[in-house]
Design a protein around this motif. Sequence first.
Motif, short mmCIF file in Angstrom:
data_model
loop_
_atom_site.label_atom_id
_atom_site.label_comp_id
_atom_site.label_asym_id
_atom_site.label_seq_id
_atom_site.Cartn_x
_atom_site.Cartn_y
_atom_site.Cartn_z
N ARG A 98 0.03 -5.98 5.20
CA ARG A 98 -0.99 -4.93 5.18
C ARG A 98 -1.59 -4.76 6.56
NH1 ARG A 98 -5.64 -4.66 0.54
NH2 ARG A 98 -3.76 -4.20 -0.67
N LYS A 138 -4.02 4.05 12.06
CA LYS A 138 -4.53 5.43 12.08
C LYS A 138 -4.92 5.84 13.49
CE LYS A 138 -5.82 6.16 7.42
NZ LYS A 138 -4.54 6.65 7.02
N ASP A 170 2.97 -2.59 2.63
CA ASP A 170 1.76 -2.51 1.80
C ASP A 170 0.89 -1.43 2.45
OD1 ASP A 170 0.29 -3.95 -0.53
OD2 ASP A 170 -1.25 -3.88 1.00
N GLY A 172 -0.84 0.73 4.90
CA GLY A 172 -0.69 0.88 6.35
C GLY A 172 0.67 0.46 6.88
N ARG A 209 13.43 2.01 -4.06
CA ARG A 209 12.32 1.14 -3.65
C ARG A 209 11.06 1.96 -3.39
NH1 ARG A 209 8.38 -0.68 -3.54
NH2 ARG A 209 7.49 -2.48 -2.45
N THR A 213 7.04 1.28 -7.29
CA THR A 213 5.71 0.83 -7.75
C THR A 213 5.04 1.91 -8.61
OG1 THR A 213 5.54 -0.47 -5.74
CG2 THR A 213 3.54 -0.22 -7.02
N SER A 242 -3.45 8.41 -2.29
CA SER A 242 -2.47 9.49 -2.08
C SER A 242 -1.34 8.97 -1.20
CB SER A 242 -3.14 10.71 -1.44
OG SER A 242 -3.93 10.31 -0.34
N GLY A 243 -1.22 7.64 -1.17
CA GLY A 243 -0.15 7.02 -0.39
C GLY A 243 1.08 6.80 -1.25
N ASN A 244 1.86 5.81 -0.88
CA ASN A 244 3.14 5.58 -1.56
C ASN A 244 2.98 5.45 -3.07
OD1 ASN A 244 4.91 3.05 -2.66
ND2 ASN A 244 6.15 4.50 -1.52
N VAL A 245 2.10 4.56 -3.51
CA VAL A 245 2.00 4.29 -4.96
C VAL A 245 1.48 5.53 -5.70
CG1 VAL A 245 0.95 2.80 -6.70
CG2 VAL A 245 1.65 1.83 -4.51
N ASP A 265 -8.30 9.86 -1.00
CA ASP A 265 -8.02 9.08 0.21
C ASP A 265 -9.34 8.59 0.76
OD1 ASP A 265 -9.11 11.19 1.64
OD2 ASP A 265 -7.19 11.94 2.39
N ARG A 266 -9.32 8.06 2.00
CA ARG A 266 -10.56 7.47 2.52
C ARG A 266 -11.64 8.51 2.74
NH1 ARG A 266 -7.71 2.58 5.89
NH2 ARG A 266 -5.73 3.38 5.19
N LYS A 288 0.79 13.16 4.10
CA LYS A 288 0.45 11.74 4.29
C LYS A 288 1.50 11.00 5.11
CE LYS A 288 -3.53 11.48 2.51
NZ LYS A 288 -4.66 11.09 3.37
N ALA A 324 -5.21 3.11 -5.04
CA ALA A 324 -5.61 3.13 -3.62
C ALA A 324 -5.79 1.71 -3.09
CB ALA A 324 -6.90 3.93 -3.45
N ALA A 349 -2.72 -0.08 -7.82
CA ALA A 349 -3.18 -0.87 -6.68
C ALA A 349 -3.38 -2.32 -7.12
CB ALA A 349 -4.50 -0.30 -6.16
N ASN A 350 -3.62 -3.19 -6.15
CA ASN A 350 -3.92 -4.59 -6.47
C ASN A 350 -5.41 -4.77 -6.68
OD1 ASN A 350 -1.37 -6.01 -6.44
ND2 ASN A 350 -1.26 -5.48 -4.27
P1 NDP Z 1 -0.57 3.42 1.38
O1 NDP Z 1 -1.04 2.95 2.69
O2 NDP Z 1 0.70 4.20 1.29
O3 NDP Z 1 -1.72 4.28 0.66
C1 NDP Z 1 -2.97 3.76 0.45
C2 NDP Z 1 -3.86 4.87 -0.09
O4 NDP Z 1 -5.14 4.31 -0.41
C3 NDP Z 1 -4.11 5.96 0.93
O5 NDP Z 1 -4.26 7.19 0.26
C4 NDP Z 1 -5.42 5.54 1.58
O6 NDP Z 1 -6.17 6.59 2.13
C5 NDP Z 1 -6.15 4.93 0.38
N1 NDP Z 1 -7.10 3.92 0.80
C6 NDP Z 1 -6.86 2.80 1.54
N2 NDP Z 1 -7.99 2.11 1.76
C7 NDP Z 1 -8.97 2.80 1.13
C8 NDP Z 1 -10.36 2.62 0.99
N3 NDP Z 1 -10.96 1.55 1.52
N4 NDP Z 1 -11.04 3.53 0.25
C9 NDP Z 1 -10.42 4.60 -0.30
N5 NDP Z 1 -9.11 4.84 -0.18
C10 NDP Z 1 -8.40 3.96 0.52
O7 NDP Z 1 -0.50 2.11 0.45
P2 NDP Z 1 0.27 1.90 -0.91
O8 NDP Z 1 0.28 3.15 -1.69
O9 NDP Z 1 1.54 1.21 -0.61
O10 NDP Z 1 -0.66 0.82 -1.63
C11 NDP Z 1 -1.74 1.18 -2.48
C12 NDP Z 1 -2.13 -0.02 -3.33
O11 NDP Z 1 -1.01 -0.43 -4.11
C13 NDP Z 1 -2.56 -1.26 -2.55
O12 NDP Z 1 -3.53 -1.96 -3.31
C14 NDP Z 1 -1.27 -2.09 -2.51
O13 NDP Z 1 -1.53 -3.48 -2.32
C15 NDP Z 1 -0.74 -1.81 -3.90
N6 NDP Z 1 0.68 -2.05 -4.05
C16 NDP Z 1 1.60 -1.39 -3.30
C17 NDP Z 1 2.94 -1.60 -3.49
C18 NDP Z 1 3.98 -0.80 -2.79
O14 NDP Z 1 5.15 -0.90 -3.18
N7 NDP Z 1 3.65 0.01 -1.81
C19 NDP Z 1 3.42 -2.65 -4.43
C20 NDP Z 1 2.38 -3.21 -5.25
C21 NDP Z 1 1.06 -2.95 -5.02
P3 NDP Z 1 -5.72 7.32 3.50
O15 NDP Z 1 -4.61 8.24 3.10
O16 NDP Z 1 -6.93 8.01 3.96
O17 NDP Z 1 -5.23 6.23 4.41
#
Ligand code: NDP
Length: 449
Positions: A98, A138, A170, A172, A209, A213, A242-245, A265-266, A288, A324, A349-350
Amino acid sequence: MNKATKSQINQFMEGLERRNPGEAMFHQAVYEVISSIIPYIQDKPEYHEYRILERLTEPDRIVSFRVCWEDDKGNVRVNRGYRVQHNNSIGPYKGGIRFHHDLNLAELKFLAFEQTFKNSLTGLPMGGGKGGSDFNPKGKSDREVMRFCQSFMTQLTRHIGPHTDIPAGDIGVGAREISYMFGQHLRLNNQFTGVLTGKGLAFGGSLVRTEATGYGSVYFMEDMLKQQGNSLDGKVATISGSGNVAQFTAEKAMQLGAKVVTLSDRSGFIYDKEGLSHDKLEFVKSLKTNKRGTLKEYADEFGCEFHADAKPWKVPCDIAFPSATQNDIDEDSAKLLVKNGCIGVSEGANMPSTIAAIDVFQQSNLLFGPSKAANAGGVAISGLEMTQNSMRLSWSVDELNERLRTIMRDIHDKCLEHGIEKNGVNYVKGANIAGFIKVANAMIAYGIV
Ligand code: NDP
């Protein structure tokens, strides 16, 4: 739970908090697990004799290192890198990396601890670990991210390996970062092995892959609903992130007939009452992944509501997918979800729900899929990426999709095996106990190590 059990849990937590001061997230994750495990092992003396809980709450190893790199202006920058190797009793350490500006060790300890149980639940031979840095990708140029990733891997490389520890992405850390780190590992070691997962398809990555998730989290929801004779069809879904998951949760939920109305998102969240469509989702993926922009641009493009600095849990929905970050749903948000008619939550998310929020869900008999079960699809396909790398072959999309669906169904079944109660299924308890048994029994078999 009787008074004596409660007091044992409190006593255990007092010791843990004393040994790990100020690590609130780690305390929270351990509390959630031991609240299921301590009652379960009451009449099983071997787990006490071997001090399994004490050993399972102490990571095998933590490494911390300095990461120096140079930004585009020639300034020297310094960050901190970590790898928490939590437990390798049932396989090599496995878990993501991460990159987040306020990442700290407590966060990684909770994630590595959770990962151990999650990986066990997949049925694949993987131990638990997690790593990362307080580096914030970022606003950095591609070259800055590259230099940082290379420097990070120069340190990390001596601690990982295809039979030792296999990191993944994970928050970022996506395809770009994994590629830079893999390239540096290759340069340093001159060995082409599956030492990272989430790689590009051209260099050992696995199909499915990217989707795994998010798709897995929706499959878990589908199985929880099916258990009650219900389905996803026609359900209104809220999603955070709005990231990967989040993206692939939205994709699969829509494919199975749900209407997705939020992403976040943030900077805030969008409320699209019409629901997302394939084209709108493609816009989000590009926004994204390529432009790294904010969701305000989605609202401007499609003319929907944007709520700055807010979370989507006040929006009425049938089902919710927090996707998220941790502690995204607090007690008040949980109450709002229940009040507005939400019947199911699947944690992409976790640890996105606080302990108080989980209590609210469980008291209202809402279907609650905890992260270690609901989001295990990603690491499961990572495990299959390792298998494909070892065999030096690639499986097809259909084969991997089928395997993912089966693994998620098996995880759901394991939760039922240990989680059925008078009022329904306690998925938290089911997942914790099923994940625990395999790891704990391996530890007992090894003796005192
Ligand atoms: P990404 O970096 O692709 O996306 C994360 C998303 O969460 C983004 O939209 C981000 O906003 C938002 N975010 C991050 N921090 C904050 C915050 N403090 N407040 C509000 N929004 C926030 O990560 P993933 O999608 O990969 O992961 C998301 C969750 O899923 C995490 O908890 C991760 O541990 C868990 N996970 C992921 C797996 C995977 O395969 N990727 C597997 C299992 C669990 P912004 O767009 O503004 O950055």
